[in-house]
Write a protein that holds these residues in place. Structure first.
Motif, PDB file in Angstrom:
ATOM      1  N   LEU A 343       0.828  -1.203   0.000  1.00  0.00           N
ATOM      2  CA  LEU A 343       0.000   0.000   0.000  1.00  0.00           C
ATOM      3  C   LEU A 343       0.864   1.255   0.000  1.00  0.00           C
ATOM      4  CD1 LEU A 343      -2.683   1.540   0.344  1.00  0.00           C
ATOM      5  CD2 LEU A 343      -2.454   1.145   2.815  1.00  0.00           C
ATOM      6  N   ASP A 344       1.872   1.282   0.827  1.00  0.00           N
ATOM      7  CA  ASP A 344       2.766   2.439   0.893  1.00  0.00           C
ATOM      8  C   ASP A 344       3.396   2.707  -0.472  1.00  0.00           C
ATOM      9  OD1 ASP A 344       4.310   4.532   1.851  1.00  0.00           O
ATOM     10  OD2 ASP A 344       5.748   3.250   2.880  1.00  0.00           O
ATOM     11  N   GLY A 345       3.899   1.654  -1.099  1.00  0.00           N
ATOM     12  CA  GLY A 345       4.528   1.821  -2.405  1.00  0.00           C
ATOM     13  C   GLY A 345       3.549   2.205  -3.488  1.00  0.00           C
ATOM     14  N   ARG A 346       2.363   1.616  -3.450  1.00  0.00           N
ATOM     15  CA  ARG A 346       1.382   1.905  -4.509  1.00  0.00           C
ATOM     16  C   ARG A 346       0.858   3.326  -4.398  1.00  0.00           C
ATOM     17  NH1 ARG A 346       0.635   2.298  -9.212  1.00  0.00           N
ATOM     18  NH2 ARG A 346      -1.391   1.871 -10.161  1.00  0.00           N
ATOM     19  N   VAL A 360      -8.386   7.396  -4.536  1.00  0.00           N
ATOM     20  CA  VAL A 360      -9.510   6.912  -3.738  1.00  0.00           C
ATOM     21  C   VAL A 360      -9.185   5.513  -3.249  1.00  0.00           C
ATOM     22  CG1 VAL A 360     -11.957   6.287  -3.762  1.00  0.00           C
ATOM     23  CG2 VAL A 360     -11.167   8.311  -5.033  1.00  0.00           C
ATOM     24  N   VAL A 361      -9.354   5.265  -1.954  1.00  0.00           N
ATOM     25  CA  VAL A 361      -9.100   3.957  -1.365  1.00  0.00           C
ATOM     26  C   VAL A 361     -10.415   3.399  -0.845  1.00  0.00           C
ATOM     27  CG1 VAL A 361      -7.844   2.675   0.403  1.00  0.00           C
ATOM     28  CG2 VAL A 361      -6.753   4.626  -0.730  1.00  0.00           C
ATOM     29  N   PHE A 362     -10.672   2.111  -1.103  1.00  0.00           N
ATOM     30  CA  PHE A 362     -11.879   1.493  -0.549  1.00  0.00           C
ATOM     31  C   PHE A 362     -11.549   0.145   0.059  1.00  0.00           C
ATOM     32  CE2 PHE A 362     -11.799  -0.501  -4.671  1.00  0.00           C
ATOM     33  CZ  PHE A 362     -12.640  -1.629  -4.645  1.00  0.00           C
ATOM     34  N   PHE A 363     -12.221  -0.147   1.163  1.00  0.00           N
ATOM     35  CA  PHE A 363     -12.075  -1.412   1.871  1.00  0.00           C
ATOM     36  C   PHE A 363     -13.278  -1.557   2.790  1.00  0.00           C
ATOM     37  CE2 PHE A 363      -9.548   1.890   3.902  1.00  0.00           C
ATOM     38  CZ  PHE A 363      -9.952   1.850   5.230  1.00  0.00           C
ATOM     39  N   HIS A 364     -13.348  -2.660   3.521  1.00  0.00           N
ATOM     40  CA  HIS A 364     -14.597  -2.982   4.215  1.00  0.00           C
ATOM     41  C   HIS A 364     -14.718  -2.325   5.594  1.00  0.00           C
ATOM     42  CE1 HIS A 364     -18.268  -5.104   4.986  1.00  0.00           C
ATOM     43  NE2 HIS A 364     -17.779  -5.657   6.087  1.00  0.00           N
ATOM     44  N   ALA A 367     -12.831   2.936   9.206  1.00  0.00           N
ATOM     45  CA  ALA A 367     -11.848   3.729   9.937  1.00  0.00           C
ATOM     46  C   ALA A 367     -12.552   4.649  10.929  1.00  0.00           C
ATOM     47  CB  ALA A 367     -11.001   4.539   8.968  1.00  0.00           C
ATOM     48  N   TYR A 368     -13.693   5.211  10.505  1.00  0.00           N
ATOM     49  CA  TYR A 368     -14.448   6.126  11.349  1.00  0.00           C
ATOM     50  C   TYR A 368     -15.938   5.890  11.154  1.00  0.00           C
ATOM     51  CZ  TYR A 368     -10.095   8.721  12.030  1.00  0.00           C
ATOM     52  OH  TYR A 368      -8.811   9.082  12.369  1.00  0.00           O
ATOM     53  N   SER A 369     -16.584   5.393  12.191  1.00  0.00           N
ATOM     54  CA  SER A 369     -18.035   5.238  12.174  1.00  0.00           C
ATOM     55  C   SER A 369     -18.537   5.129  13.606  1.00  0.00           C
ATOM     56  CB  SER A 369     -18.452   3.993  11.383  1.00  0.00           C
ATOM     57  OG  SER A 369     -19.877   3.855  11.389  1.00  0.00           O
ATOM     58  N   THR A 370     -19.757   5.595  13.831  1.00  0.00           N
ATOM     59  CA  THR A 370     -20.360   5.507  15.158  1.00  0.00           C
ATOM     60  C   THR A 370     -21.437   4.440  15.225  1.00  0.00           C
ATOM     61  OG1 THR A 370     -22.074   7.160  14.680  1.00  0.00           O
ATOM     62  CG2 THR A 370     -19.956   7.969  15.501  1.00  0.00           C
ATOM     63  N   SER A 371     -21.692   3.720  14.139  1.00  0.00           N
ATOM     64  CA  SER A 371     -22.770   2.736  14.098  1.00  0.00           C
ATOM     65  C   SER A 371     -22.332   1.424  14.756  1.00  0.00           C
ATOM     66  CB  SER A 371     -23.213   2.525  12.655  1.00  0.00           C
ATOM     67  OG  SER A 371     -24.367   1.697  12.591  1.00  0.00           O
ATOM     68  N   TRP A 383      -3.054   1.835   8.650  1.00  0.00           N
ATOM     69  CA  TRP A 383      -3.214   2.465   7.342  1.00  0.00           C
ATOM     70  C   TRP A 383      -3.383   3.968   7.357  1.00  0.00           C
ATOM     71  CZ3 TRP A 383      -7.126  -1.662   5.148  1.00  0.00           C
ATOM     72  CH2 TRP A 383      -6.421  -2.838   4.884  1.00  0.00           C
ATOM     73  N   LEU A 384      -3.976   4.524   8.414  1.00  0.00           N
ATOM     74  CA  LEU A 384      -4.234   5.959   8.380  1.00  0.00           C
ATOM     75  C   LEU A 384      -2.963   6.802   8.272  1.00  0.00           C
ATOM     76  CD1 LEU A 384      -7.097   5.097   8.846  1.00  0.00           C
ATOM     77  CD2 LEU A 384      -7.329   6.883  10.577  1.00  0.00           C
ATOM     78  N   PRO A 385      -1.852   6.403   8.892  1.00  0.00           N
ATOM     79  CA  PRO A 385      -0.626   7.185   8.674  1.00  0.00           C
ATOM     80  C   PRO A 385      -0.204   7.220   7.202  1.00  0.00           C
ATOM     81  CG  PRO A 385      -0.378   5.784  10.599  1.00  0.00           C
ATOM     82  CD  PRO A 385      -1.654   5.352   9.921  1.00  0.00           C
ATOM     83  N   LEU A 386      -0.437   6.122   6.475  1.00  0.00           N
ATOM     84  CA  LEU A 386      -0.091   6.100   5.048  1.00  0.00           C
ATOM     85  C   LEU A 386      -1.048   6.963   4.242  1.00  0.00           C
ATOM     86  CD1 LEU A 386       0.806   2.330   4.538  1.00  0.00           C
ATOM     87  CD2 LEU A 386       2.319   4.257   5.044  1.00  0.00           C
TER      88      LEU A 386
END
Length: 526
Positions: A343-346, A360-364, A367-371, A383-386
Motif C-alpha cells: 500500500l505504501d509503495g502503490r 480513492v481507497v476502498f475497503f470494508h 476507519a471512522y463510524s459511530t454505528s 493504514w491511516l498514517p499512510l
C-alpha cells in the motif's frame, strides 16, 4: 463435543485461526479439490482488439487446463444456459476487461464472442472453467458443485464500446435465439474525461439490493466499487467453518446483479462475510473461483481483493481490511505486513503518476463510524498514517449498514468542518471518510440518542459517544466530533470526477429511490 458443522471440537474451534482450522479439516475431509489460482485467469484465450497474446506462465497455463479438465458434463450443452454475467477491469481499464459468468452444469469448451458491433461477434476467445466444490454437512446441506467461467480480454482499444456474448459447446450466443443475451461494455478513454463511478458495501440479496442496482444503472457509471460483504452466503462473518454457510446463495446474488454487472465493471474487495473457510486457509478460495480482478496486488493468488487501477484522472486502491482488523481476527496479520508495505509503495506510485489528480481507497471495515461495528483501531493504526502521508483524497468503507460521512479528519481529529454542500482540500484539511454500507443488507442504527442528519433533514451538530475496537477484541470508549452526516437507510455513493484546469470529485450520496441525501466536493490546492 464436536460441532456438527465441521468436526472440530468446539473448544478448539473458538481458539483456532482460519489457517489452523483449515489444516485440521484437511485431514478429515474425504473429498478435496485444488482450486486454480488467480494467476491462471488469463491463461485461456486472449483478445487484443484483433491480435492475441499470453500473460500466464507455462505452469499457470497448465493449471488452467487442469481446471478445465473436470468440466465435462452429460447434460447437453444446448440446454445449459449461462447466467450471472459480471465484468471487471484488468490492471489497465483502457485495454483490459475480464468477463465472468456461471453455468449450472459443467460445460465443454466455453468461450466469449466479442466485436465492436452487436451483429459482428466474429472474435472468439477461449474461456476457463473453475469448478468450486463445497463439502456437504451431514443433516445440514448436501455437497455443492458450482461452475464459474472466466475470459481475459487484453489489447482492447481505449474509449471503445464492445459487444459480447458468452457460450460453450452446444450454446452459441450469436445464434438468433440467444441474441437477447448479448451484452456490452466500454473501455476507459485514452485521456481523462468526466466520468461517474458508484460505490457501496454490504449488499446481499434483497429487494433493497435490487433497487440499489436500478439506481446504479440510472447513474450510468464507468464502474462500481463494492466495499465487501458481497453476498452473505456466510451468514456469521467470523471466518470460521462453524459459520452458517450456503454456497447456493451466490447463484441468487449473481442473477440479481446481472442486469447491471453485465455492463458495469463490478470491482469488489473482501469483507468479513467473504472469508469462506471451507475453501482455503485464508477463506478466499471462493472469491478466486467467482471473480477475476486486477492481478497487480502484492499477492493475487492469496489476496484477490487487493489491487489497484487508474481510470481517467483517478487512481483506485482496493484493500483487504481483514488483515488488520482488531474486531474480527480470523485473518488478522495473515499477510505478515506485506499488504501494508505494498500500500505504501502503490500510493507513492499513484501520487507520482502523471494525469492522476485523485486517489480513492476502498475497503470494508470502518476507519471512522459511530454505528454498530463502530471504528476499527487496527485500520487506524496500520493504514491511516499512510493515507495522511500520501494525501489520499477519499476513503470509502462498508461494514456498518448505514450511511455516515465524516468531516475532513487530520491527526485523528477534525481538520476542517465539511457541512453538506461544502468543499474540502485534502492537502490542507485532511481526509473525508465515508461509510457506504447501505447496499441492501438489513440496516443498523446509531448510538442511543444520536439523531440522523442528512440533506433536507439536518439536525444540530454535536459530539457522539461511541467506541473503537482495540487489540484483543475489546472496545474502548471515545467521544467524537467528526460524525457530520448520518442516514439510516439504503443508499449508495455516486462520484463524478472532473479533470482539466480545476480537477474535482463531486461526491453525492443517494437513497434507494435515487434522492440525494448528501453531497460535497474534493478539490486539491484550491
Amino acid at each position: 463435543m464436536e460441532t456438527p458443522d465441521c468436526g472440530i471440537p468446539e473448544h478448539l474451534a473458538t481458539r483456532m485461526s482460519m489457517a489452523e482450522q483449515y489444516e485440521y479439516l484437511r485431514t478429515k475431509l474425504t473429498r478435496r479439490r485444488t482450486l486454480v489460482t488467480a494467476g491462471a485467469v488469463a491463461a485461456g484465450g486472449l483478445l487484443t482488439g484483433c491480435a492475441a497474446g499470453g500473460t500466464g506462465t507455462s505452469d499457470q497455463k497448465a493449471a488452467a487446463v487442469k481446471t478445465n479438465a473436470p468440466a465435462t458434463s452429460k447434460v447437453p450443452g444446448a440446454v445449459v444456459t449461462p447466467f450471472g454475467r459480471h465484468l471487471a477491469f484488468g490492471a489497465d481499464p483502457k485495454t483490459e476487461m475480464r468477463i465472468s459468468w456461471q453455468v449450472p452444469f459443467a460445460v465443454k469448451r466455453p468461450y466469449v464472442r466479442v466485436g465492436t458491433r452487436p451483429d459482428d461477434l466474429s472474435h472468439r476467445i477461449t474461456a476457463e472453467v473453475r469448478d468450486l466444490h463445497t463439502p456437504g454437512l451431514t443433516g445440514v446441506r448436501p455437497a455443492v458443485e458450482q461452475y464459474y467461467v472466466h475470459a481475459a480480454l487484453n489489447g482492447l482499444r481505449p474509449g471503445t464500446t464492445y459487444y459480447y456474448g458468452v457460450g460453450h459447446e452446444g450454446y452459441d450466443p450469436a445464434a438468433p435465439a440467444h441474441r437477447p443475451t448479448i451484452g456490452s461494455f466500454r473501455t476507459a478513454p485514452a485521456n481523462p474525461e468526466k466520468f461517474v463511478f458508484t460505490a457501496f458495501g454490504d449488499q446481499g440479496v434483497s429487494n433493497a439490493a435490487a433497487a440499489n442496482d436500478h439506481v446504479i444503472l440510472r447513474e450510468d457509471p464507468a464502474f462500481h466499487l463494492h466495499a465487501g460483504d458481497i453476498c452473505y452466503a456466510d451468514t456469521n462473518g467470523q471466518g470460521k467453518t462453524t459459520d452458517g454457510y450456503d454456497p447456493t446463495y451466490w447463484d441468487l446474488f449473481l442473477k440479481q446483479n446481472e442486469p447491471v454487472s453485465r455492463s458495469v465493471p463490478w470491482m469488489v474487495t473482501t469483507g468479513n462475510h467473504d472469508m469462506e473457510a471451507w475453501y482455503s486457509p485464508d477463506g478466499y478460495g471462493g472469491q478466486l473461483a467467482r471473480w477475476s480482478l486486477p492481478e497487480n496486488g502484492f499477492d493475487p493468488t492469496h489476496a484477490p481483493g487487493v489491487y489497484s487501477f487508474v481510470y481517467g484522472n483517478v487512481g483506485i486502491v482496493a484493500l483487504d481490511a481483514n488483515d488488520v482488523s482488531y474486531e474480527i481476527t480470523a485473518n488478522l496479520g495473515y499477510t505478515d505486513g506485506k499488504q501494508t508495505k505494498w500500500l505504501d509503495g502503490r500510493l507513492r506510485e499513484l501520487r507520482a503518476t502523471k494525469g492522476v489528480d485523485f486517489v480513492v481507497v476502498f475497503f470494508h471495515h470502518c476507519a471512522y463510524s459511530t454505528s454498530q461495528h463502530a471504528s476499527d483501531g487496527g485500520v487506524r493504526t496500520e493504514w491511516l498514517p499512510l493515507f495522511a502521508k500520501h494525501q489520499v483524497d477519499l476513503v470509502i468503507n462498508g461494514h456498518n449498514h448505514v450511511y455516515e460521512r465524516t468531516d475532513a479528519i487530520r491527526d485523528n481529529a477534525v481538520g476542517r468542518a465539511v457541512p453538506i454542500g461544502a468543499s474540502t482540500d485534502p492537502t490542507k484539511d485532511g481526509i473525508v471518510y465515508v461509510t457506504a454500507g447501505g447496499g441492501g443488507r438489513d440496516l443498523y442504527g446509531f448510538p442511543a440518542g444520536v439523531k440522523e442528519s442528512y440533506e433536507g433533514h439536518v439536525t444540530r451538530h454535536g459530539t457522539v459517544d461511541t467506541v473503537q475496537w482495540a487489540k484483543g477484541q475489546h472496545t474502548k470508549a471515545e467521544t467524537v466530533e467528526w460524525s457530520r452526516v448520518r442516514y439510516r437507510g439504503f443508499s449508495l455513493l455516486s462520484v463524478e470526477a472532473e479533470s482539466g484546469s480545476t480537477p474535482r470529485l463531486k461526491v453525492s450520496a443517494l437513497d434507494g429511490d435515487g434522492k440525494r441525501i448528501d453531497h460535497f466536493e474534493v478539490r486539491r490546492g484550491h
